[in-house]
Design a protein around this motif. Structure first.
Motif, mmCIF file in Angstrom:
data_model
loop_
_atom_site.group_PDB
_atom_site.id
_atom_site.type_symbol
_atom_site.label_atom_id
_atom_site.label_comp_id
_atom_site.label_asym_id
_atom_site.label_seq_id
_atom_site.Cartn_x
_atom_site.Cartn_y
_atom_site.Cartn_z
ATOM 1 N N MET A 1 180.472 2.699 3.287
ATOM 2 C CA MET A 1 180.797 1.406 3.284
ATOM 3 C C MET A 1 180.843 0.862 1.775
ATOM 4 S SD MET A 1 178.084 -1.806 4.483
ATOM 5 C CE MET A 1 177.919 -1.250 5.975
ATOM 6 N N LYS A 2 181.966 0.248 1.561
ATOM 7 C CA LYS A 2 182.022 -0.360 0.215
ATOM 8 C C LYS A 2 182.047 -1.932 0.190
ATOM 9 C CE LYS A 2 185.349 -0.150 -3.765
ATOM 10 N NZ LYS A 2 186.814 0.155 -4.033
ATOM 11 N N ILE A 3 181.332 -2.544 -0.843
ATOM 12 C CA ILE A 3 181.253 -4.053 -1.066
ATOM 13 C C ILE A 3 181.912 -4.285 -2.433
ATOM 14 C CG2 ILE A 3 179.649 -6.110 -0.918
ATOM 15 C CD1 ILE A 3 179.758 -4.666 1.895
ATOM 16 N N LEU A 4 182.738 -5.330 -2.322
ATOM 17 C CA LEU A 4 183.188 -5.902 -3.716
ATOM 18 C C LEU A 4 182.359 -7.004 -4.285
ATOM 19 C CD1 LEU A 4 185.492 -6.354 -5.722
ATOM 20 C CD2 LEU A 4 186.625 -7.697 -4.108
ATOM 21 N N ILE A 5 181.966 -7.125 -5.362
ATOM 22 C CA ILE A 5 180.963 -8.008 -5.929
ATOM 23 C C ILE A 5 181.951 -8.761 -6.988
ATOM 24 C CG2 ILE A 5 178.873 -8.265 -7.363
ATOM 25 C CD1 ILE A 5 178.242 -6.349 -4.919
ATOM 26 N N ILE A 6 181.983 -10.065 -6.847
ATOM 27 C CA ILE A 6 182.856 -10.800 -7.384
ATOM 28 C C ILE A 6 182.069 -11.884 -8.231
ATOM 29 C CG2 ILE A 6 184.888 -12.757 -7.697
ATOM 30 C CD1 ILE A 6 185.969 -11.405 -5.134
ATOM 31 N N ASN A 7 182.491 -12.080 -9.690
ATOM 32 C CA ASN A 7 181.821 -12.883 -10.639
ATOM 33 C C ASN A 7 183.001 -13.811 -11.125
ATOM 34 O OD1 ASN A 7 178.827 -12.911 -10.841
ATOM 35 N ND2 ASN A 7 179.119 -10.917 -11.145
ATOM 36 N N GLY A 8 182.660 -15.137 -11.044
ATOM 37 C CA GLY A 8 183.688 -16.020 -11.638
ATOM 38 C C GLY A 8 183.654 -16.396 -12.951
ATOM 39 N N PRO A 9 184.113 -17.688 -13.420
ATOM 40 C CA PRO A 9 184.419 -18.070 -14.751
ATOM 41 C C PRO A 9 182.868 -18.137 -15.440
ATOM 42 C CG PRO A 9 184.838 -19.862 -13.315
ATOM 43 C CD PRO A 9 184.994 -18.729 -12.519
ATOM 44 N N ASN A 10 182.959 -17.830 -16.556
ATOM 45 C CA ASN A 10 181.666 -17.724 -17.786
ATOM 46 C C ASN A 10 180.560 -16.803 -17.385
ATOM 47 O OD1 ASN A 10 182.825 -19.722 -19.543
ATOM 48 N ND2 ASN A 10 182.633 -21.411 -17.687
ATOM 49 N N ILE A 11 180.535 -16.254 -16.197
ATOM 50 C CA ILE A 11 179.425 -15.376 -15.928
ATOM 51 C C ILE A 11 179.383 -14.336 -16.977
ATOM 52 C CG2 ILE A 11 178.392 -13.856 -14.104
ATOM 53 C CD1 ILE A 11 178.093 -16.630 -13.201
ATOM 54 N N ASN A 12 180.557 -13.796 -17.432
ATOM 55 C CA ASN A 12 180.549 -12.872 -18.532
ATOM 56 C C ASN A 12 179.754 -13.303 -19.614
ATOM 57 O OD1 ASN A 12 182.799 -14.579 -18.676
ATOM 58 N ND2 ASN A 12 183.463 -13.544 -20.395
ATOM 59 N N LEU A 13 179.271 -14.685 -19.786
ATOM 60 C CA LEU A 13 178.683 -15.282 -21.031
ATOM 61 C C LEU A 13 177.186 -15.301 -20.600
ATOM 62 C CD1 LEU A 13 180.878 -18.142 -22.082
ATOM 63 C CD2 LEU A 13 181.064 -15.642 -23.137
ATOM 64 N N LEU A 14 176.648 -14.608 -19.761
ATOM 65 C CA LEU A 14 175.322 -14.753 -19.188
ATOM 66 C C LEU A 14 174.583 -14.085 -20.409
ATOM 67 C CD1 LEU A 14 174.994 -14.316 -15.367
ATOM 68 C CD2 LEU A 14 174.807 -16.201 -16.619
ATOM 69 N N GLY A 15 173.300 -14.604 -20.628
ATOM 70 C CA GLY A 15 172.644 -13.960 -21.595
ATOM 71 C C GLY A 15 172.641 -14.407 -23.152
ATOM 72 N N THR A 16 173.638 -15.184 -23.180
ATOM 73 C CA THR A 16 173.983 -15.808 -24.656
ATOM 74 C C THR A 16 173.537 -17.212 -24.598
ATOM 75 O OG1 THR A 16 176.105 -16.554 -24.102
ATOM 76 C CG2 THR A 16 175.770 -14.318 -24.649
ATOM 77 N N ARG A 17 173.497 -17.977 -23.633
ATOM 78 C CA ARG A 17 173.036 -19.433 -23.760
ATOM 79 C C ARG A 17 172.431 -19.880 -22.289
ATOM 80 N NH1 ARG A 17 178.041 -22.496 -23.770
ATOM 81 N NH2 ARG A 17 176.479 -24.225 -23.395
ATOM 82 N N GLU A 18 171.634 -20.972 -22.440
ATOM 83 C CA GLU A 18 170.903 -21.803 -21.191
ATOM 84 C C GLU A 18 170.155 -20.741 -20.502
ATOM 85 O OE1 GLU A 18 173.356 -24.476 -18.915
ATOM 86 O OE2 GLU A 18 174.901 -24.420 -20.668
ATOM 87 N N PRO A 19 169.282 -19.864 -21.085
ATOM 88 C CA PRO A 19 168.279 -18.891 -20.560
ATOM 89 C C PRO A 19 167.545 -19.817 -19.471
ATOM 90 C CG PRO A 19 167.596 -18.962 -22.764
ATOM 91 C CD PRO A 19 169.053 -20.001 -22.864
ATOM 92 N N GLU A 20 167.141 -20.968 -19.703
ATOM 93 C CA GLU A 20 166.084 -21.577 -18.789
ATOM 94 C C GLU A 20 166.854 -21.853 -17.538
ATOM 95 O OE1 GLU A 20 167.837 -22.811 -21.627
ATOM 96 O OE2 GLU A 20 168.632 -24.547 -21.050
ATOM 97 N N ILE A 21 168.123 -21.841 -17.636
ATOM 98 C CA ILE A 21 168.811 -22.159 -16.240
ATOM 99 C C ILE A 21 169.357 -20.665 -15.587
ATOM 100 C CG2 ILE A 21 170.773 -23.018 -14.928
ATOM 101 C CD1 ILE A 21 170.845 -25.155 -17.076
ATOM 102 N N TYR A 22 169.667 -19.787 -16.327
ATOM 103 C CA TYR A 22 170.485 -18.575 -15.853
ATOM 104 C C TYR A 22 169.691 -17.306 -16.452
ATOM 105 C CZ TYR A 22 174.283 -21.711 -15.288
ATOM 106 O OH TYR A 22 174.855 -22.846 -14.865
ATOM 107 N N GLY A 23 168.497 -17.315 -16.984
ATOM 108 C CA GLY A 23 167.728 -16.320 -17.490
ATOM 109 C C GLY A 23 168.215 -15.624 -18.769
#
Ligand code: CA2
Length: 145
Positions: A1-23
């Motif tokens: 079984m193969k599952i595709l995991i998709i992330n949309g816009p700005n998810i590539n910026l996670l960890g750089t700003r707004e840690p109180e909302i996004y960790g």
């Protein structure tokens, strides 16, 4: 079984700003942990991130060839994209919508999802664990069929 995991816009910026909302985890770290979890579940994964709506539509269309389901964090496109919704409907692969934050406890505009009605479920508010919970729900649902 193969599952595709998709992330949309700005998810590539996670960890750089707004840690109180996004960790504090980066997208790469979330993907690494999810890949480890997928191996424990005995499934294959493919990861895809794009800031471009049409690229996400193309990826969903092509998933029909070699994937059995989709976990998607459409990010801001959750609240705007008829095109991504139509692509999920068109390929008729089971999809689960996931969000790091609880979109229902934030601004009014985040409470509506164009994507959720064409998914088998929505998980939100559990931080990076939302991806694992979404993947588990999807795999369980596929295995039950
Ligand atoms: O909670 C989620 O997972 C979201 O999909 C994240 C999106 C937001 O537009 C959705 O309403 C909910 C935002 C993605 C990343 O945004 C960042 C903002 C600042 C710094 C890093 C990432």
């Amino acid at each position: 079984m193969k599952i595709l995991i998709i992330n949309g816009p700005n998810i590539n910026l996670l960890g750089t700003r707004e840690p109180e909302i996004y960790g504090t985890l980066t997208m790469q770290k979330i993907n690494d942990e999810l890949n480890t979890y997928a191996k424990e579940l005995g499934i294959d994964t493919e990861f895809f991130q794009s800031n471009i709506e049409g690229e996400i539509v193309d990826k969903i269309q092509n998933a029909k060839n070699d994937c059995q389901g989709i976990v998607i964090n459409p990010a801001a496109y959750t609240h705007t994209s008829v095109a991504i919704r139509d692509a999920i409907s068109a390929v008729a692969l089971p999809a689960v919508e996931v969000h790091i934050s609880n979109i229902h406890a934030r601004e009014e505009f985040r409470k509506n999802s164009f994507i959720a009605p064409v998914c088998i479920g929505q998980i939100c508010g559990f931080g990076a664990d939302s991806y694992k919970l979404g993947l588990k729900g999807l795999v369980d649902s596929l295995e039950a069929d």
